[in-house]
Scaffold this active site. Structure first.
Site: not given
Length: 932
Positions: A370, A372-373, A770, A813
């Site tokens: 996604v 991050k780095t 869940s 989700k």
């Protein structure tokens, strides 16, 4: 006395020597300069004063000495144009100046000859003489041991002392003692023997005590430094040898540069160490000066001091506080991720208002891919700071964070200090990558060691075990990354500001691919926009059918595969153009292959010569080459000229299928949920959200419950809780109507049915509360024979009282369900606040239903208008009971062979019922028992 013809003094002449009292006894006299005045035709007379002061009106001592000239020497000046005389004289007698006759052109005075007062046979004079001789012998012995010039004439002086009268003894010793001019003049002016001897004795005693103390100090120092001096001399000899060897080799010896110790001291001065660190460095530097390079600890201390000098104690980079520029940089590098961008803009705004603000501790949590780095690098660029990445995955030793103590062999500072040394400033952006994958064993807990590093209230005095002095980390901007938060220790997680990055929607992935990924891959593969063009439909096909992830890492790989395919066609077209002679190359031209830095196609193709890819930079993970390497590679590449048949490759969905093969992912929702007993749930994983299908099946048995699919204890309890709630609420769930379909008691039928609940993808462990709503829906669907709505996915925890409790990971989700094509989402009522985090584009395409209890949830999951005519498991139970009744009547002999088979309503479709009917028609009771 003065011979004008020879312009010199005649030997044997006498002159009067007096002493000038200057402002300081240490001031120089001008005896030699006065003698040089005699070079003119008007030579001085017989009597004159040799010590003439430079100031006007000098004060001349009244008592002087008549001296005999023994030797005259002429000394040339430095320019060989001037010269002066040097006289060697011998004292003859004391004189007293009675009257000064004249002072021009030289001093001339009338003097009175003086004699000693007192008898040499006086007892006090003799006693003092003995003491003076004894002390003088001791003094001469001390001087002889010290190898002084006076000590070399010891024998001659002792002989003179033995023969000298008391008055001459005092005069001889006073003239050779290390005393001031005033003290010697006092002895000269004293005519009485007793005071003169006493004064001389005091001077002797003082000189002897000075020599004794000096010898004592010298012996103590020699005892301590004897070995050190020897090593010093050897080191100096070795240094001289190295210098000679260096000059012979043309490299210059150690003496051609500044001494290494001085360089180290200068570096420590320039480092700007704080007070405590400076005190420690000075202490170690003093120890280093007293050591020899051959000592083992020498290199340890030197390495420590070099680290102290290299650390950026007072070196800070200036922050770029332009908020507009920072926002443009972040938006240009990353699409979406609004939370992180907003937090960085807030930090810049506060930093511009308060200059001494401490750096925040951010934790970017989200699935792989996604950004991050890369986001950490963009933050550093926006702030104008340096960027360093510190990988924490798999770190198990506490010393990796805090360093080793210097008592250990091979001790090193911790990774935090080493990273700051590489950064060169005390306020870089440090990315703590994979903080959730820290290990822990007997060597310590690195997660606990990070508590001090990531605590804004403590990290201004972080103490590394190797440095053993505080270092200020409060100016550092720490950004941690993690895939999951449950594996991070609670105290460590509490010190960080968590920003969750759940993943991208399909629309966001499309925008990222078109704006970032495709241009990057085109550049990496040596092609341009003139060679390839991606259509939006092709990109959407890659996103939907060839990738299923929260991030874009797999999407990037698929786009790279397409670019490689086009790069092959471009290279083949170029080779055909060369072969056809459309392009002429110089003799020295070299055909360079198209380099793919990801997979090195030139090596796979068996090319003999290839250009190696540039090295990977450890901070960015991208291929970065130096300017020289880029220039050299560019010089090898021929002009990219293609043949006339080549046309730009337009990447369409058909071409994507041809290059990437069959679609890897297809929607299974309609197929999976087309039969009763299947419900669609939503789950959170460490790589993002996922949908899962829950299958339930009932059949005739003994009331057992079987669970498969590698379920954890929490999920197993959810299944049992769902079954218990259903058994206790048959009427509320409208299951009592099933009794109309079969002649059985529903509760009794449930006790005779086995329930099997299966979660597909059995190789993947599953756990969590869940799935309670989805499990209830699957069991209820299997019980009732009705299908769950295929367009609906659900999540939520259940209780035995029928409540639906909130769960976490709602955004992940919902995004996973949206990627899978779900159009309707069922969520707990108390999770309504979490829907605000879902992007507007996703919410616009989904229908979100909130429920607070199980009965309400089941009403939303099932189509109540669907009419059920048969329930397979219930028919099995009914048929089984009918067979039991017939068997009982057959054993009791009450079966009427001509009685029609009582199969109950709707039983004509039962295969088992027909079999029993046929058996009954063909045989009597005894034959039926045999058949059984």
């Amino acid at each position: 006395i003065w011979d004008p013809n020879s312009r010199s003094f005649r030997k044997g002449s006498m002159i009067c020597v007096s002493t000038v009292q200057l402002d300081s006894d240490a001031g120089p006299t001008r005896a030699d300069a006065d003698a040089s005045d005699a070079e003119g035709p008007t030579a001085p007379a017989a009597l004159r004063t040799l010590t003439v002061p430079e100031s006007d009106g000098p004060e001349i001592y009244q008592v002087g000495t008549v001296a005999r000239v023994l030797q005259l020497s002429r000394v040339n000046g430095a320019d060989n144009q001037t010269f002066q005389f040097s006289l060697l004289v011998e004292g003859v007698a004391r004189v007293h100046i009675e009257d000064v006759i004249r002072t021009d052109p030289y001093h001339l005075a009338r003097v009175n000859w003086l004699t000693d007062e007192g008898s040499v046979n006086d007892t006090q004079v003799r006693a003092l003489s003995i003491n003076v001789r004894d002390i003088s012998r001791e003094l001469l012995d001390l001087q002889r041991k010290r190898n002084s010039p006076l000590g070399k004439k010891t024998k001659e002086l002792i002989d003179n002392l033995e023969r000298a009268s008391p008055g001459r003894l005092a005069d001889l010793l006073a003239a050779n003692l290390d005393a001031s001019v005033a003290e010697k003049q006092a002895v000269l002016a004293e005519l009485h023997l007793v005071p003169r001897l006493r004064h001389t004795l005091e001077l002797l005693n003082r000189q002897v005590e000075v020599f004794k103390i000096s010898d004592k100090i010298q012996s103590e120092v020699e005892g301590k430094l004897k070995t050190t001096q020897r090593e010093f001399y050897l080191r100096q000899q070795l240094r001289a040898i190295n210098e000679e060897l260096g000059s012979m080799n043309g490299k210059g010896g150690a003496g051609s540069e500044q001494d290494e110790m001085e360089q180290l001291e200068e570096a420590l001065e320039k480092a700007g160490l704080p007070q405590e660190a400076k005190a420690a460095a000075d202490r170690e530097l003093q120890r280093l000066r007293q050591m020899q390079p051959s000592q083992p600890e020498y290199s340890v201390i030197r390495t420590y001091l070099e680290l102290m000098a290299d650390l950026p104690w007072a070196v800070s980079s200036k922050d770029n506080l332009d908020i507009t520029n920072a926002r443009a940089t972040l938006d240009g590098d990353h699409h979406a991720l609004d939370k992180v961008k907003k937090r960085i803009i807030e930090f810049l705004a506060v930093r511009s208002l308060k200059n001494d603000m401490k750096g925040p501790i951010l934790c970017l949590a989200g699935p792989p891919g996604v950004g991050k780095t890369s986001l950490g690098k963009s933050v550093a660029d926006a702030l104008g700071r340096g960027f360093r990445r510190l990988a924490l995955g798999g770190v198990r030793d506490e010393a990796e964070i805090r360093g080793h103590r210097r008592t250990y062999i091979g001790a090193l500072p911790g990774n935090v200090i080493q990273t700051l040394k590489k950064a060169g400033t005390n306020n870089p952006v440090i990315l703590l990558d994979e903080v959730d994958k820290l290990g822990r064993d007997v060597r310590g807990d690195p997660g606990s060691a990070l508590l001090e590093v990531l605590d804004p209230e403590q990290n201004d005095s972080f103490v590394d075990h190797y440095l053993n002095v505080p270092f200020d980390l409060s100016k550092v901007l720490f950004i941690a990354t993690a895939n999951r938060l449950d594996t991070i220790p609670g105290p460590l997680l509490d010190r960080m500001e968590v920003i969750e990055l759940p993943g991208y929607t399909s629309a966001e992935k499309h925008e990222i691919a078109m704006s970032h990924l495709i241009p990057k891959q085109i550049e990496r593969h040596g092609i341009t926009g003139e060679h390839i063009e991606f259509t939006p439909a092709a990109v959407d096909l890659v996103i939907g059918s060839y990738t299923r992830e929260a991030g874009v890492r797999s999407l990037d790989r698929q786009l790279a595969a397409i670019c490689r395919n086009v790069a092959v066609k471009v290279a083949e077209s170029r080779d055909r153009a060369f072969a056809a002679g459309e392009v002429e190359l110089d003799d020295n031209a070299v055909v360079a292959p198209v380099v793919d830095h990801d997979h090195h196609l030139e090596e796979d193709a068996g090319l003999g010569s290839s250009i190696p890819p540039p090295p990977l930079d450890e901070t960015e993970g991208a291929a970065i080459a130096s300017a020289e390497e880029v220039e050299a590679a560019s010089a090898l590449e021929p002009p990219l000229v293609l043949d006339a048949n080549f046309s730009r490759q337009v990447v369409t969905p058909e071409l994507v299928s041809e290059i990437l093969g069959p679609a890897r992912f297809e929607s299974e929702i309609a197929q999976r949920t087309a039969v009763p007993g299947v419900a669609t749930g939503m789950a959170w994983t460490q790589v993002g959200g996922e949908i899962l299908f829950i299958e339930a099946w009932l059949h005739r048995g003994s009331g057992r419950v079987q669970l498969t699919g590698q379920l954890g204890s929490v999920m197993q309890e959810s299944v049992r809780a769902a079954l218990s709630f259903i058994r206790g609420n048959l009427s509320a769930l409208q299951l009592d109507r099933l009794g109309d379909l079969a002649d059985v008691d529903l509760q009794e039928a449930l006790s005779k049915a086995d329930l099997h609940v299966h979660f597909p993808a059995g190789a993947v462990p599953k756990d969590g509360p869940s799935a309670g709503v989805a499990v209830t829906a699957a069991i209820l669907s299997a019980l009732s024979g009705r299908c769950v709505r295929a367009d609906t996915a659900c999540t939520g925890e259940i209780t035995l009282r029928g409540l639906v409790l909130p769960v976490g990971g709602i955004k992940e989700k919902v995004l996973a369900a949206h990627r899978a094509g779900i159009a309707r989402i069922l969520l707990p009522k108390r999770n309504e606040k979490d829907v605000a985090e879902i992007p507007d584009s996703v919410r616009a395409e989904l229908e979100v239903v909130f429920v607070s209890d199980i009965v309400e949830a089941m009403a939303q999951l099932f189509d109540t208008h669907t009419k059920v005519t048969s329930v397979p498991w219930l028919r099995e139970i009914e048929e089984s009971e009918r067979q039991e009744r017939r068997r009982g009547r057959a054993l009791s002999g009450k079966v009427n062979p001509m009685e029609p088979d009582d199969m109950g309503p709707g039983a004509e479709g039962s295969h088992t019922g027909h079999s029993f009917g046929a058996a009954h028609d063909l045989c009597g009771p005894a034959d039926f028992i045999s058949l059984l």
